[in-house]
Design an enzyme around this catalytic site. Structure first.
Site, PDB file in Angstrom:
ATOM      1  N   ILE A  14       5.574   5.065  -7.678  1.00 22.48           N
ATOM      2  CA  ILE A  14       5.346   5.247  -6.415  1.00 22.48           C
ATOM      3  C   ILE A  14       3.665   5.142  -6.255  1.00 22.48           C
ATOM      4  O   ILE A  14       2.821   5.892  -7.079  1.00 22.48           O
ATOM      5  CB  ILE A  14       5.290   7.007  -5.960  1.00 22.48           C
ATOM      6  CG1 ILE A  14       6.418   7.606  -6.314  1.00 22.48           C
ATOM      7  CG2 ILE A  14       4.747   7.342  -4.511  1.00 22.48           C
ATOM      8  CD1 ILE A  14       7.715   6.768  -5.391  1.00 22.48           C
ATOM      9  N   SER A  15       3.239   3.990  -5.734  1.00 15.61           N
ATOM     10  CA  SER A  15       4.168   3.358  -4.667  1.00 15.61           C
ATOM     11  C   SER A  15       4.996   2.133  -5.306  1.00 15.61           C
ATOM     12  O   SER A  15       4.391   1.605  -6.613  1.00 15.61           O
ATOM     13  CB  SER A  15       3.248   2.810  -3.599  1.00 15.61           C
ATOM     14  OG  SER A  15       2.255   1.722  -4.187  1.00 15.61           O
TER      15      SER A  15
ATOM     16  N   VAL B  59       2.636  -1.277  -5.970  1.00 12.86           N
ATOM     17  CA  VAL B  59       1.619  -0.973  -6.833  1.00 12.86           C
ATOM     18  C   VAL B  59       1.928  -0.484  -8.103  1.00 12.86           C
ATOM     19  O   VAL B  59       1.821  -1.071  -9.051  1.00 12.86           O
ATOM     20  CB  VAL B  59       0.231  -0.206  -6.232  1.00 12.86           C
ATOM     21  CG1 VAL B  59      -0.746  -0.088  -7.302  1.00 12.86           C
ATOM     22  CG2 VAL B  59      -0.190  -0.832  -4.886  1.00 12.86           C
ATOM     23  N   CYS B  60       2.430   0.731  -8.127  1.00 10.38           N
ATOM     24  CA  CYS B  60       2.691   1.498  -9.197  1.00 10.38           C
ATOM     25  C   CYS B  60       3.828   1.165 -10.118  1.00 10.38           C
ATOM     26  O   CYS B  60       3.909   1.066 -11.276  1.00 10.38           O
ATOM     27  CB  CYS B  60       2.754   2.880  -8.981  1.00 10.38           C
ATOM     28  SG  CYS B  60       1.329   3.694  -8.391  1.00 10.38           S
ATOM     29  N   ALA B  61       4.792   0.647  -9.239  1.00 11.27           N
ATOM     30  CA  ALA B  61       6.064  -0.045 -10.258  1.00 11.27           C
ATOM     31  C   ALA B  61       5.648  -1.621 -10.459  1.00 11.27           C
ATOM     32  O   ALA B  61       6.117  -2.207 -11.229  1.00 11.27           O
ATOM     33  CB  ALA B  61       7.278   0.167  -9.291  1.00 11.27           C
TER      34      ALA B  61
END
Length: 210
Positions: free
Chosen positions: A116-117, A120-122
């Protein structure tokens, strides 16, 4: 030149690891591209299925004590007691040395990311790991973001870079590989797919009346 293709190689319990990035209370409050209950269910089910399969899991947060808060309780409950969550400051989890070292220590070269998000994060650590020679996957239904546009853009970028996009249950069932495996019951219970429960009930009723 090697004829190896990551797109044709299967995930196994010996070559895969799961990386759960920033499933935090504050970030979940902004998710708009999917239902929160479904999202929480999916990432928790992924974590439980990975345990049932013996797939190592790396968990990270960003600024848990200030900006984004702790892990969602549903995921905390799904993880083994005493799981060491790496809290970092970098936007891209791959840029934190501790995260890379934890992943390297697993010895696995196929990495399943959620975050999440999503975009970005994944996506960012999946892209960075791809650049470093790993085969990367993103479970999109165990990731969420703040608008449908962000979701579509994030998935497009992943696919452009050769990251394999899939869903949490397919990735775990691919690792299971054989329904005769002693782990199968625990894996399906962890995945908690409602239709599978119904099918099982119908099958049991049919056998009883046969």
């Amino acid at each position: 030149m090697s004829d190896r293709s990551k797109f044709l190689e299967f995930l196994t319990a010996d070559n895969a690891a799961v990386v759960l990035v920033d499933h935090q209370v504050g970030l979940y409050s902004g998710v708009r591209d999917t239902g929160l209950l479904e999202l929480k269910h999916n990432v928790s089910a992924l974590a439980r299925a990975a345990q049932a399969l013996g797939v190592p899991t790396v968990v990270t947060t960003t600024a848990a004590d200030s900006m984004w808060g702790p892990l969602i309780p549903e995921l905390s409950d799904a993880l083994p007691q005493g799981t060491d969550v790496i809290d970092r400051s970098t936007v891209n989890a791959w840029h934190d040395r501790r995260v890379r070292e934890r992943i390297e220590a697993t010895g696995r070269r196929k990495l399943i990311f959620t975050g999440i998000s999503l975009e970005v994060c994944a996506a960012l650590p999946a892209l960075a790991a791809t650049a470093d020679g790993y085969d990367t996957y993103v479970a999109v239904d165990a990731s969420g973001t703040f608008s449908q546009t962000k979701r579509e853009g994030g998935i497009a970028r992943l696919q452009q870079a050769g990251v394999i996009v899939s869903d949490y249950a397919t990735l775990m069932v691919e690792i299971l590989a054989d329904n005769a495996s002693p782990a199968a019951g625990d894996v399906y219970a962890a995945l908690d797919m409602p239709f599978a429960v119904l099918v099982g009930q119908i099958s049991a009723a049919y056998r009883k009346n046969d």
